[in-house]
Motif scaffolding. Structure first.
Motif, PDB file in Angstrom:
ATOM      1  N   GLY A   1     -16.428  14.301   1.737  1.00 44.62           N
ATOM      2  CA  GLY A   1     -17.070  13.275   2.151  1.00 44.62           C
ATOM      3  C   GLY A   1     -16.917  11.882   1.267  1.00 44.62           C
ATOM      4  N   GLN A   2     -15.997  12.038   0.214  1.00 42.97           N
ATOM      5  CA  GLN A   2     -16.149  10.970  -0.705  1.00 42.97           C
ATOM      6  C   GLN A   2     -14.955  10.175  -0.504  1.00 42.97           C
ATOM      7  N   GLU A   3     -14.781   8.717  -0.686  1.00 44.07           N
ATOM      8  CA  GLU A   3     -13.928   8.029  -0.401  1.00 44.07           C
ATOM      9  C   GLU A   3     -12.977   7.931  -1.446  1.00 44.07           C
ATOM     10  N   VAL A   4     -11.599   8.158  -1.215  1.00 43.09           N
ATOM     11  CA  VAL A   4     -10.300   8.058  -2.030  1.00 43.09           C
ATOM     12  C   VAL A   4      -9.846   6.759  -1.839  1.00 43.09           C
ATOM     13  N   PRO A   5      -9.981   5.853  -3.167  1.00 42.58           N
ATOM     14  CA  PRO A   5      -9.305   4.577  -2.863  1.00 42.58           C
ATOM     15  C   PRO A   5      -7.822   4.615  -2.400  1.00 42.58           C
ATOM     16  N   ALA A   6      -7.528   3.280  -1.884  1.00 44.81           N
ATOM     17  CA  ALA A   6      -5.783   3.237  -1.677  1.00 44.81           C
ATOM     18  C   ALA A   6      -5.278   2.978  -3.007  1.00 44.81           C
TER      19      ALA A   6
ATOM     20  N   ALA B   1      -6.369   4.409   1.968  1.00 40.07           N
ATOM     21  CA  ALA B   1      -7.755   4.896   1.595  1.00 40.07           C
ATOM     22  C   ALA B   1      -7.769   6.161   2.446  1.00 40.07           C
ATOM     23  N   SER B   2      -8.676   7.164   1.989  1.00 38.89           N
ATOM     24  CA  SER B   2      -8.896   8.426   3.000  1.00 38.89           C
ATOM     25  C   SER B   2     -10.388   8.727   2.310  1.00 38.89           C
ATOM     26  N   VAL B   3     -10.957   9.950   3.114  1.00 35.93           N
ATOM     27  CA  VAL B   3     -12.007  10.412   2.823  1.00 35.93           C
ATOM     28  C   VAL B   3     -11.603  12.007   2.306  1.00 35.93           C
ATOM     29  N   ASP B   4     -12.105  12.401   1.239  1.00 32.54           N
ATOM     30  CA  ASP B   4     -11.781  13.798   1.017  1.00 32.54           C
ATOM     31  C   ASP B   4     -12.775  14.838   1.874  1.00 32.54           C
TER      32      ASP B   4
ATOM     33  N   THR C   1       0.864  -1.179   0.145  1.00 34.23           N
ATOM     34  CA  THR C   1      -0.159   0.035   0.194  1.00 34.23           C
ATOM     35  C   THR C   1       0.848   1.287  -0.094  1.00 34.23           C
TER      36      THR C   1
END
Length: 137
Positions: A70-75, A64-67, A60
């Motif tokens: 509020g949308q998830e950003v994939p790893a 992964a995070s949340v912008d 990795t």
């Protein structure tokens, strides 16, 4: 209308149809090899190594995070296990194709391709042998 006639002649040649059949069979063979590697070959190898599932091996690079919206950003993942599976699949397909081509070449080999019997010695050689034999007497 000349271009359509030319295209029809091109498409109906035996080589084009043979190529199309080869592509379809190759695609099906690729699926069989993928299933063989993923479901039959790699699980025992992974078990021998210590329960490793090669398809899940990855590094990795960024979690992964949340912008802010509020949308998830994939790893961001470097999936080298899938690469190992693909290399094994390639080796199996390449070996199978090699064996098929080798078999076809063996069937198509002409009798002229077989090693010829050694040629008869020239007259000079025969004369020299006669001289040698005469000297021995």
């Amino acid at each position: 209308m000349g271009m359509m006639t030319e295209f029809r002649e091109f498409a109906m040649r035996g080589n084009v149809i043979d190529l199309a059949v080869g592509v379809v069979i190759g695609g099906a063979f690729g699926k069989i090899v993928t299933a063989l590697v993923d479901k039959v070959i790699m699980p025992p190898i992974g078990l021998l190594i210590g329960g490793v599932d090669f398809s899940k091996l990855a590094i990795t690079l960024k979690a992964a995070s949340v912008d802010a919206a509020g949308q998830e950003v994939p790893a961001v993942v470097l999936a080298y296990g899938e690469f190992i599976n693909a290399v094994i699949q390639f080796v199996i397909v390449a070996f199978a194709i090699f064996m098929v081509v080798k078999g076809i070449n063996k069937l198509h080999r002409k009798p002229e391709d077989a090693p010829a019997a050694p040629a008869e010695p020239s007259e000079e050689i025969l004369l020299l042998r006669d001289i040698r034999d005469s000297l021995r007497k």
